[in-house]
Design a protein around this motif. Structure first.
Motif, PDB file in Angstrom:
ATOM      1  N   UNK A 288      44.332  39.441  38.900  1.00 58.21           N
ATOM      2  CA  UNK A 288      44.426  39.196  40.326  1.00 58.21           C
ATOM      3  C   UNK A 288      43.707  37.904  40.673  1.00 58.21           C
ATOM      4  N   UNK A 289      43.560  37.662  41.981  1.00 58.30           N
ATOM      5  CA  UNK A 289      42.948  36.432  42.452  1.00 58.30           C
ATOM      6  C   UNK A 289      41.456  36.388  42.117  1.00 58.30           C
ATOM      7  N   UNK A 290      40.853  37.530  41.868  1.00 58.68           N
ATOM      8  CA  UNK A 290      39.446  37.540  41.464  1.00 58.68           C
ATOM      9  C   UNK A 290      39.242  36.775  40.160  1.00 58.68           C
ATOM     10  N   UNK A 291      40.154  36.937  39.227  1.00 60.60           N
ATOM     11  CA  UNK A 291      40.055  36.215  37.962  1.00 60.60           C
ATOM     12  C   UNK A 291      40.169  34.710  38.174  1.00 60.60           C
ATOM     13  N   UNK A 292      40.946  34.306  39.161  1.00 58.02           N
ATOM     14  CA  UNK A 292      41.078  32.865  39.421  1.00 58.02           C
ATOM     15  C   UNK A 292      39.794  32.312  40.041  1.00 58.02           C
ATOM     16  N   UNK A 293      39.124  33.047  40.893  1.00 59.05           N
ATOM     17  CA  UNK A 293      37.938  32.553  41.575  1.00 59.05           C
ATOM     18  C   UNK A 293      36.696  32.601  40.686  1.00 59.05           C
ATOM     19  N   UNK A 294      36.539  33.632  39.886  1.00 56.21           N
ATOM     20  CA  UNK A 294      35.320  33.821  39.108  1.00 56.21           C
ATOM     21  C   UNK A 294      35.468  33.281  37.697  1.00 56.21           C
ATOM     22  N   UNK A 295      36.586  33.590  37.033  1.00 53.25           N
ATOM     23  CA  UNK A 295      36.774  33.215  35.632  1.00 53.25           C
ATOM     24  C   UNK A 295      37.658  31.991  35.452  1.00 53.25           C
ATOM     25  N   UNK A 296      38.078  31.362  36.533  1.00 54.02           N
ATOM     26  CA  UNK A 296      38.911  30.145  36.488  1.00 54.02           C
ATOM     27  C   UNK A 296      40.211  30.360  35.714  1.00 54.02           C
TER      28      UNK A 296
ATOM     29  N   UNK B 156      49.142  30.531  37.775  1.00 50.69           N
ATOM     30  CA  UNK B 156      50.471  30.957  37.348  1.00 50.69           C
ATOM     31  C   UNK B 156      50.419  32.181  36.440  1.00 50.69           C
ATOM     32  N   UNK B 157      49.241  32.478  35.869  1.00 51.34           N
ATOM     33  CA  UNK B 157      49.128  33.646  34.997  1.00 51.34           C
ATOM     34  C   UNK B 157      48.959  34.946  35.769  1.00 51.34           C
ATOM     35  N   UNK B 158      48.560  34.858  36.991  1.00 48.81           N
ATOM     36  CA  UNK B 158      48.349  36.076  37.785  1.00 48.81           C
ATOM     37  C   UNK B 158      49.412  36.241  38.862  1.00 48.81           C
ATOM     38  N   UNK B 159      50.211  35.234  39.130  1.00 51.34           N
ATOM     39  CA  UNK B 159      51.258  35.336  40.148  1.00 51.34           C
ATOM     40  C   UNK B 159      52.398  36.208  39.631  1.00 51.34           C
ATOM     41  N   UNK B 160      52.924  37.067  40.491  1.00 53.16           N
ATOM     42  CA  UNK B 160      54.013  37.970  40.150  1.00 53.16           C
ATOM     43  C   UNK B 160      55.186  37.728  41.094  1.00 53.16           C
ATOM     44  N   UNK B 161      56.388  37.778  40.515  1.00 51.26           N
ATOM     45  CA  UNK B 161      57.591  37.637  41.333  1.00 51.26           C
ATOM     46  C   UNK B 161      57.826  38.922  42.115  1.00 51.26           C
TER      47      UNK B 161
ATOM     48  N   UNK C 192      45.636  41.253  44.948  1.00 47.32           N
ATOM     49  CA  UNK C 192      44.191  41.426  45.079  1.00 47.32           C
ATOM     50  C   UNK C 192      43.852  42.878  44.767  1.00 47.32           C
ATOM     51  N   UNK C 193      42.823  43.086  43.950  1.00 46.96           N
ATOM     52  CA  UNK C 193      42.362  44.421  43.591  1.00 46.96           C
ATOM     53  C   UNK C 193      41.005  44.675  44.241  1.00 46.96           C
ATOM     54  N   UNK C 194      40.475  45.859  43.964  1.00 49.59           N
ATOM     55  CA  UNK C 194      39.183  46.217  44.523  1.00 49.59           C
ATOM     56  C   UNK C 194      38.054  45.376  43.943  1.00 49.59           C
ATOM     57  N   UNK C 195      38.296  44.716  42.807  1.00 53.93           N
ATOM     58  CA  UNK C 195      37.270  43.853  42.211  1.00 53.93           C
ATOM     59  C   UNK C 195      36.925  42.682  43.117  1.00 53.93           C
ATOM     60  N   UNK C 196      37.832  42.316  43.996  1.00 53.04           N
ATOM     61  CA  UNK C 196      37.594  41.177  44.864  1.00 53.04           C
ATOM     62  C   UNK C 196      36.476  41.458  45.865  1.00 53.04           C
ATOM     63  N   UNK C 197      36.127  42.723  46.054  1.00 54.29           N
ATOM     64  CA  UNK C 197      35.073  43.059  47.011  1.00 54.29           C
ATOM     65  C   UNK C 197      33.722  42.487  46.578  1.00 54.29           C
ATOM     66  N   UNK C 198      33.489  42.346  45.273  1.00 54.71           N
ATOM     67  CA  UNK C 198      32.226  41.788  44.794  1.00 54.71           C
ATOM     68  C   UNK C 198      32.270  40.294  44.562  1.00 54.71           C
ATOM     69  N   UNK C 199      33.386  39.653  44.905  1.00 56.81           N
ATOM     70  CA  UNK C 199      33.493  38.220  44.641  1.00 56.81           C
ATOM     71  C   UNK C 199      32.568  37.414  45.540  1.00 56.81           C
ATOM     72  N   UNK C 200      32.346  37.859  46.746  1.00 53.53           N
ATOM     73  CA  UNK C 200      31.491  37.094  47.658  1.00 53.53           C
ATOM     74  C   UNK C 200      30.060  37.032  47.139  1.00 53.53           C
ATOM     75  N   UNK C 201      29.574  38.108  46.524  1.00 52.79           N
ATOM     76  CA  UNK C 201      28.219  38.102  45.982  1.00 52.79           C
ATOM     77  C   UNK C 201      28.152  37.232  44.722  1.00 52.79           C
ATOM     78  N   UNK C 202      29.166  37.288  43.897  1.00 55.22           N
ATOM     79  CA  UNK C 202      29.171  36.519  42.662  1.00 55.22           C
ATOM     80  C   UNK C 202      29.402  35.031  42.907  1.00 55.22           C
ATOM     81  N   UNK C 203      30.053  34.692  43.997  1.00 52.42           N
ATOM     82  CA  UNK C 203      30.304  33.274  44.274  1.00 52.42           C
ATOM     83  C   UNK C 203      29.080  32.551  44.814  1.00 52.42           C
TER      84      UNK C 203
END
Length: 455
Positions: free
Chosen positions: A251-259, A263-268, A280-291
């Motif tokens: 999901x987009x969390x992998x793009x923000x945290x793990x770079x 195109x690897x996470x986009x789905x048609x 976006x998954x529930x993992x994105x909830x902790x992205x603000x703290x990790x960023x």
């Protein structure tokens, strides 16, 4: 018949027509053996050879045929000897047939009302018509069923137009075909460059996700390449597009945290050509703290979108209902801000704070950012509050407010439960039509050069 209104009755006169001791009988006098006026009738005392006189009042609408030769224009004088004030020269009643050989007083029989029928013109009454001469010019002609009203005739606002004369089902089918665009032609203009639009409002429940999903589907159905980035940890945009977003899905969390490349996470999106979604998954909830400890934390999403190898006409970023780091990343990555505003007072209360944050991002992080589009959602035309909010928003933002207004429509709320947008769930509904008009207006505002329909 006497001048005082009395007459001789053979049953009470003597031989030779001489009056009896009782004298002449008045018309109001009851016969011997009959009940007096106001007393109940006793059949046992009734003479065997006659019936009681039935007095009837002639109805006001009936006509009584005269039985005397008295002219109709002679006034009837009142009889001074008659205690009831009867006329002295009134016509005598017509004698009716009685049982046996006895004669009984006549009865007044009401006649049916006389109805005057319209007279047809004759040759004597209308010589011009009989001779074939045309009627005078000032006489208006009779209106026929096929006649059209003149141009000056007042037409009510409730009168349906020619387009509205079609059956409702036919009109709904026409709207559905127009929205779905089964031919796949490019009916909406495509921009010269990629338009990255951030759908933001810190007020929750104003229609950010619904607006993102339906505008993206409408533009994709009409020939534009669209990417939807779900930046809300709730993942509602992924649900509306029927994209898997459970735990373990990239999901987009992998793009923000793990770079991870975008195109690897986009789905048609299934069933919608030219449409992709970054879930976006529930993992994105902790992205603000990790960023917080990440270098260049505000521009992580902007670099991921810029590195995408493909070309998109539109990129819609669905923001969470807050002004945290996720929303700041969306504002830095976008070039335009689309603000959906609910037609209620609470939606206006927090609008000033959002505008201030956008100005701060423009001054320090993204000088190209601008508020380009305001969309009024959940408009209830039955209330004055909706009209007041609309007027306030249009007076403040001017031309940035779209002419299309999204009404309250149950089809818009039902569509996500089926994993669809309202554009595909019920394309003929009012909600789908309103979002289609909004998408068409956005496409026409941002076009740089005209594109042919077969491009």
């Amino acid at each position: 018949m006497h001048d005082d209104g009395s007459y001789d009755d053979p049953r009470v006169t003597g031989p030779g027509g001489q009056p009896s001791a009782t004298g002449p009988v008045s018309r109001e006098t009851t016969y011997q053996g009959w009940p007096a006026s106001g007393e109940p009738d006793d059949p046992s005392t009734r003479p065997p050879d006659c019936d009681p006189v039935v007095r009837r009042e002639a109805p006001s609408t009936g006509a009584v045929r005269p039985t005397s030769s008295v002219p109709a224009n002679v006034p009837l004088a009142r009889d001074p000897h008659d205690p009831n004030g009867g006329p002295a020269n009134a016509p005598a009643p017509r004698p009716a047939a009685a049982r046996g050989n006895a004669a009984v007083p006549a009865r007044y029989e009401p006649q049916p009302p006389v109805v005057a029928l319209p007279q047809q013109p004759t040759a004597e009454a209308a010589p011009d018509v009989a001779a074939g001469v045309a009627a005078p010019a000032d006489t208006p002609p009779a209106a026929g069923y096929d006649d059209q009203p003149p141009a000056s005739t007042y037409v009510s606002r409730e009168t349906p137009t020619r387009e509205e004369d079609d059956p409702p089902l036919a009109m709904e089918a026409m709207r559905a075909v127009q929205i779905l665009n089964p031919s796949g032609e490019v009916t909406m203009p495509r921009p010269e460059r990629t338009r990255v639009m951030c759908v933001a409002n810190q007020k929750g429940g104003v229609g950010k996700t619904t607006t993102t999903v339906n505008l993206a589907v409408a533009l994709a159905l009409h020939g534009n390449r669209v990417l939807v980035v779900d930046l809300d940890p709730q993942g509602n945009a992924s649900t509306g597009l029927n994209v898997p977003h459970h735990t373990g899905v990239p999901d987009v969390y992998d793009c923000l945290i793990d770079s991870v490349p975008l195109e690897e996470v986009a789905q048609a999106v299934e069933g919608i050509p030219n449409l992709w979604c970054v879930p976006a998954t529930i993992d994105l909830a902790g992205a603000e703290i990790e960023l917080v400890s990440v270098v260049a934390r505000e521009s992580r999403l902007a670099r991921a979108i810029a590195a995408y190898p493909g070309h998109f006409d539109y990129v819609f970023i669905d923001c969470p209902p807050s002004l945290g780091l996720l929303t700041v990343n969306a504002l830095v990555a976008a070039q335009e801000v689309l603000i959906p505003i609910q037609c209620e007072y609470y939606a206006l209360e927090g609008l000033n704070q959002l505008i201030q944050n956008i100005n701060l991002v423009r001054q320090h992080l993204n000088p190209k950012l601008e508020v380009s589009t305001i969309l009024l959602t959940m408009y209830d035309r039955r209330t004055r509050l909706a009209d007041a909010v609309e007027q306030d928003v249009r007076n403040h933002f001017g031309d940035k407010v779209l002419q299309a207004v999204i009404p309250r429509n149950v089809r818009v709320s039902e569509a996500p439960s089926y994993g669809q947008s309202v554009m595909t769930y019920d394309p003929g509904s009012r909600g789908a039509t309103s979002y289609f008009e909004a998408a068409q207006e956005i496409a026409e505002r941002g076009v740089m050069e005209p594109v042919s329909r077969n491009a």
